[in-house]
Design a protein around this motif. Sequence first.
Motif, PDB file in Angstrom:
ATOM      1  N   ILE A 249      27.750 -23.007 -58.188  1.00 37.89           N
ATOM      2  CA  ILE A 249      27.112 -22.105 -57.224  1.00 37.89           C
ATOM      3  C   ILE A 249      25.860 -21.515 -57.863  1.00 37.89           C
ATOM      4  N   ILE A 250      24.719 -21.674 -57.183  1.00 35.64           N
ATOM      5  CA  ILE A 250      23.463 -21.164 -57.740  1.00 35.64           C
ATOM      6  C   ILE A 250      22.958 -19.923 -57.017  1.00 35.64           C
ATOM      7  N   GLY A 251      23.605 -19.530 -55.947  1.00 39.78           N
ATOM      8  CA  GLY A 251      23.164 -18.323 -55.256  1.00 39.78           C
ATOM      9  C   GLY A 251      23.814 -18.167 -53.898  1.00 39.78           C
ATOM     10  N   PHE A 252      23.413 -17.087 -53.191  1.00 41.20           N
ATOM     11  CA  PHE A 252      23.872 -16.807 -51.843  1.00 41.20           C
ATOM     12  C   PHE A 252      22.684 -16.892 -50.885  1.00 41.20           C
ATOM     13  N   LEU A 253      22.907 -17.474 -49.738  1.00 42.77           N
ATOM     14  CA  LEU A 253      21.875 -17.558 -48.709  1.00 42.77           C
ATOM     15  C   LEU A 253      22.238 -16.615 -47.574  1.00 42.77           C
ATOM     16  N   HIS A 254      21.389 -15.622 -47.333  1.00 39.87           N
ATOM     17  CA  HIS A 254      21.610 -14.637 -46.279  1.00 39.87           C
ATOM     18  C   HIS A 254      20.851 -15.077 -45.039  1.00 39.87           C
ATOM     19  N   ALA A 255      21.535 -15.059 -43.885  1.00 34.41           N
ATOM     20  CA  ALA A 255      20.908 -15.504 -42.638  1.00 34.41           C
ATOM     21  C   ALA A 255      19.658 -14.678 -42.320  1.00 34.41           C
ATOM     22  N   ARG A 256      19.682 -13.407 -42.628  1.00 34.52           N
ATOM     23  CA  ARG A 256      18.525 -12.551 -42.350  1.00 34.52           C
ATOM     24  C   ARG A 256      17.326 -12.975 -43.190  1.00 34.52           C
ATOM     25  N   ASN A 257      17.558 -13.246 -44.482  1.00 28.85           N
ATOM     26  CA  ASN A 257      16.467 -13.687 -45.352  1.00 28.85           C
ATOM     27  C   ASN A 257      15.924 -15.044 -44.904  1.00 28.85           C
TER      28      ASN A 257
END
Length: 429
Positions: A249-257
């Motif tokens: 896992i390299i990160g989180f993707l936020h729908a808002r961003n």
Amino acid sequence: MSVEILLTLFAVLALLGLSAFFSGSETALTAVSRARLHALELEGNEQAQRVNLLLEEPERLIGTILVGNNLVNILASALTTSLLIGLFGDVGVAYATIGLTIIVVIFSEVLPKTYAIAFPDRIALTVAPIMRVLISVLRPALFVIETIVSNVLKLTPTRKDDAANLLAAHDEIRGTIELQTKGGGVARTDAHMLGGVLDLEDLTVEDIMIHRTKMETICADDPPQRIVHDVMKSQYTRIPIWRDEPENIIGFLHARNLLMALGEVNWDVGNLDILGVIAEPWFIPEATSLKAQLNQFLKQKQQMALVVDEYGEVQGLITLEDIIEEIVGQIVDEHDVLEAAIRPQADGTVNVDGTVPIRDLNRHMDWNLPDEEATTIAGLVIHESQTIPEPGQAFTFHGYRFEILRKSRNKITALRVKPVPEDNAVAST
């Protein structure tokens, strides 16, 4: 009847009244609700403040009551015996012993203590000023008694050993909640929430995390069009992003961003830089307590973290909502996919998915299955049976019968559970 006899009788009655006062005061001051007194003190009640000051020195308070009570009882006994010997001779000793014992037990012990148990707060607030005066008057005698007692107690086990036998504050609160729930004073749903708050210290993130096999993730190497499509159709606003292999896992993707980034490129998905949008992952040990993690979520202003084991391998993820649900129960919004994982049947049995946490089933059905050795229902069956059972097999333990309905490879996917008498032995068919 001579004046001397009348004075003696009056003195005995007064002493019996004092004995009743001491007995009732002892019961009221030990049974009074400290929490209610604390609330009254915060409201500015001076009487409650006096009671709290008395309870801060329980040894001195109990010593005063015992000294006063024994003093008046012995004096009343001596006066009564002297009076009856003068009236009836040596047999007066028997009359005094029998008569005074009955009177003391009924009117100076049982009656005042019963009343004090019924109205402990009212009596404690009333007697507090008098007890403060008595403590001051008897201070010299109490000092001698406390010195003797403290020296004798040095021969007994240490305070640390004694403390091990006392209920912890959390256990005392939990017991109060359960007692009030049985008595109808606290609703069952409220009791579950209050108990959930207390459980945060005992549970770890491993107990409630979403296992890595159930995590919804996105590959960073997928085309931007597919990533945007996957994010838009997901019920989650934050999704883990991986590269090379799902565990990386390299990160989180936020729908808002993601939407903000799309706006910056004039909604041209082909020009979208996914790696520039994702947020850095937050890794936490699986042994972290829920209380500590809740504090960290609030402090870091984060809502999602990845759970890793001692080797640094990702085991799952946990969100702020997961912890809150341990307190208030399942939170469902308009985007959640409803899955009937717990399905009560008309015959009294319950069909359960194997991945259902034991705590959720206990809360939903008001059961008491143990969750110390396993987190899920399937895990509990495997732990108790010491095998991976086949469909059709049934086991009985902890007062419940577990029948295996479905299995996928080495995973139990569905079970039927039914309460049975506790004396049934562990069995399989």
